[in-house]
Design an enzyme around this catalytic site. Structure first.
Site, PDB file in Angstrom:
ATOM      1  N   CYS A 196      35.244  17.070 -31.059  1.00  0.00           N
ATOM      2  CA  CYS A 196      36.121  17.081 -29.891  1.00  0.00           C
ATOM      3  C   CYS A 196      37.562  16.835 -30.295  1.00  0.00           C
ATOM      4  O   CYS A 196      37.880  15.896 -31.009  1.00  0.00           O
ATOM      5  CB  CYS A 196      35.660  16.001 -28.916  1.00  0.00           C
ATOM      6  N   CYS A 243      48.705  17.834 -25.029  1.00  0.00           N
ATOM      7  CA  CYS A 243      48.116  16.500 -25.181  1.00  0.00           C
ATOM      8  C   CYS A 243      48.286  16.073 -26.639  1.00  0.00           C
ATOM      9  O   CYS A 243      47.921  16.794 -27.566  1.00  0.00           O
ATOM     10  CB  CYS A 243      46.645  16.511 -24.790  1.00  0.00           C
ATOM     11  N   CYS A 274      46.844  26.287 -26.266  1.00  0.00           N
ATOM     12  CA  CYS A 274      46.955  25.519 -25.018  1.00  0.00           C
ATOM     13  C   CYS A 274      48.405  25.106 -24.832  1.00  0.00           C
ATOM     14  O   CYS A 274      49.105  24.780 -25.803  1.00  0.00           O
ATOM     15  CB  CYS A 274      46.063  24.281 -25.058  1.00  0.00           C
ATOM     16  N   GLU A 320      38.056  29.512 -31.001  1.00  0.00           N
ATOM     17  CA  GLU A 320      36.824  28.953 -31.547  1.00  0.00           C
ATOM     18  C   GLU A 320      35.824  28.573 -30.465  1.00  0.00           C
ATOM     19  O   GLU A 320      36.190  28.252 -29.330  1.00  0.00           O
ATOM     20  CB  GLU A 320      37.158  27.720 -32.398  1.00  0.00           C
ATOM     21  N   CYS A 331      45.369  16.071 -29.495  1.00  0.00           N
ATOM     22  CA  CYS A 331      44.495  17.253 -29.551  1.00  0.00           C
ATOM     23  C   CYS A 331      45.070  18.289 -30.511  1.00  0.00           C
ATOM     24  O   CYS A 331      46.237  18.683 -30.395  1.00  0.00           O
ATOM     25  CB  CYS A 331      44.349  17.856 -28.157  1.00  0.00           C
ATOM     26  N   CYS A 366      30.076  24.851 -26.617  1.00  0.00           N
ATOM     27  CA  CYS A 366      31.425  24.533 -26.179  1.00  0.00           C
ATOM     28  C   CYS A 366      32.280  25.780 -26.338  1.00  0.00           C
ATOM     29  O   CYS A 366      32.461  26.275 -27.460  1.00  0.00           O
ATOM     30  CB  CYS A 366      31.973  23.381 -27.018  1.00  0.00           C
TER      31      CYS A 366
END
Length: 383
Positions: A357, A121, A117, A97, A124, A110
């Site tokens: 975010c 984290c 990933c 995205e 996230c 962004c």
């Protein structure tokens, strides 16, 4: 996909020196590379037949061995606040995205650097998808090229229906690019650095180094390496003022603790004559948002060229966290400001389309299971 197409060189992935070498192999002079970059990045043209100041035989040769190919759009989602999120195909099954955030004085794009990933984290959404692969330089640059074209097309359609009233118009052009989408950019070093070069190149997108920001969770050796080859703005996902808590929130901290991370940040500024490092700090209710933790954070950063971006947590399905209440976030900011640390609160944008975010998830299938939250393992970093 046609076999011939897969053999063509995607020119979006070539920085200027690489493009000059490519056209030299075709028997042309280096200035042809600059002409190509002008057509591709300044005019947004992807069809060689439309590049009218190139010799016809050169255009014919290009069409046989090269292409300008951006990622394909799988879907588009628009927020009530003007934010736009594109789901882009990495291949037949994988997707990632990118998000455009319009504001009165800027238009921020962004972009992603990986499909998924591996850094795990805990707050996230991307991390919960796992990791499939790195994006190529062409796929990284192609996001910006595609967004610029899409926004220009939308702008042309708006002009037909008439401009909005004065003072009610956000910037609809890309003025800033942030590598804060899916993935850890410094784990894809080999492809990210050439992409940064194209974003900054006078013949590329010609963005100021202060308008391009790379966000990292803290891969310390790569921060030192980045200082040698690039000079974009640096943002670091900190999220805690001490190692015990950061170990839980950002597992890479177990490999590169705060005492190693901060010196790398100050070194980056020294090498690149940068103004400051932005430390991102997501506000998690009852976890990292107490006044005492704000004071501890201030002690870490006071006297250094740093600013803190406080990010209200954006929820996603399955998360155990909640957003800190607004008064708590404001008190945290005030504690930092009173101690001489510049701090701002990020305005939440695009949360109604899961574009805020920490909410980007894409579509990650056949993922590699790399869970830093379970144990510290070597992160696959492309040199």
């Amino acid at each position: 996909m046609d076999a011939l197409v897969t053999q063509r060189t995607n020119l979006l992935g070539l920085p200027r020196a690489g493009l000059e070498a490519f056209v030299a192999d075709l028997g042309s002079k280096p200035f042809r590379a600059r002409q190509l970059m002008n057509w591709i990045y300044k005019r947004g043209v992807g069809d060689f037949a439309d590049m009218s100041d190139l010799a016809k035989d050169f255009r014919t040769r290009l069409a046989g061995v090269a292409e300008v190919r951006a990622p394909q759009i799988a879907s588009v989602h628009r927020s009530s606040d003007g934010t736009c999120k594109w789901l882009l195909r990495a291949d037949a099954s994988q997707a990632f995205e990118m998000v455009f955030i319009p504001e009165a004085d800027r238009g921020t794009l962004c972009i992603s650097s990986q499909v998924g990933c591996a850094l795990d984290c805990s707050f996230c959404a991307t991390a919960q998808q796992g990791f499939n692969r790195n994006l190529s330089t062409a796929e990284i640059v192609g996001q910006v090229w595609l967004a610029v074209r899409e926004l220009e097309r939308e702008e042309a359609q708006r002009e037909v229906s008439g401009p909005p009233p004065p003072g009610q118009r956000d910037e609809r052009h890309v003025t800033n690019v942030v590598l804060m989408g899916m993935g850890e950019p410094l784990a894809n070093f080999r492809n990210v650095v050439p992409a940064l070069g194209i974003l900054l190149d006078d013949f590329g997108f010609d963005l100021s180094r202060r308008r391009v920001t790379l966000s990292t969770s803290g891969l310390v050796p790569q921060i030192y390496k980045l200082a040698q080859v690039s000079n974009v703005a640096l943002a670091v996902s900190l999220h805690a003022p001490d190692d015990a808590l950061r170990d839980q929130l950002v597992p890479i901290n177990r490999k590169h603790p705060i005492a190693e991370l901060l010196p790398a940040c100050w070194h980056y500024l020294d090498e690149q004559n940068g103004r400051s490092v932005t430390f991102e700090y997501v506000m998690l209710d009852g976890i990292n948002d107490s006044p005492a933790q704000a004071r501890a954070l201030a002690r870490l950063l006071k006297g250094h060229p740093a600013k803190v971006n406080l990010i209200p947590f954006n929820p996603f399905p399955g998360t155990r966290y909640q957003r800190s209440p607004a008064p708590v976030i404001q008190r945290f900011r005030d504690e930092l400001l009173q101690r001489g640390v510049l701090a701002t609160i990020r305005r939440t944008r695009g949360d109604d389309i899961d574009a805020a975010c920490g909410q980007l998830a894409g579509r990650v299938i056949d993922r590699t299971t790399v869970r830093l939250g379970n144990k510290v393992i070597g992160v696959a970093v492309q040199p």
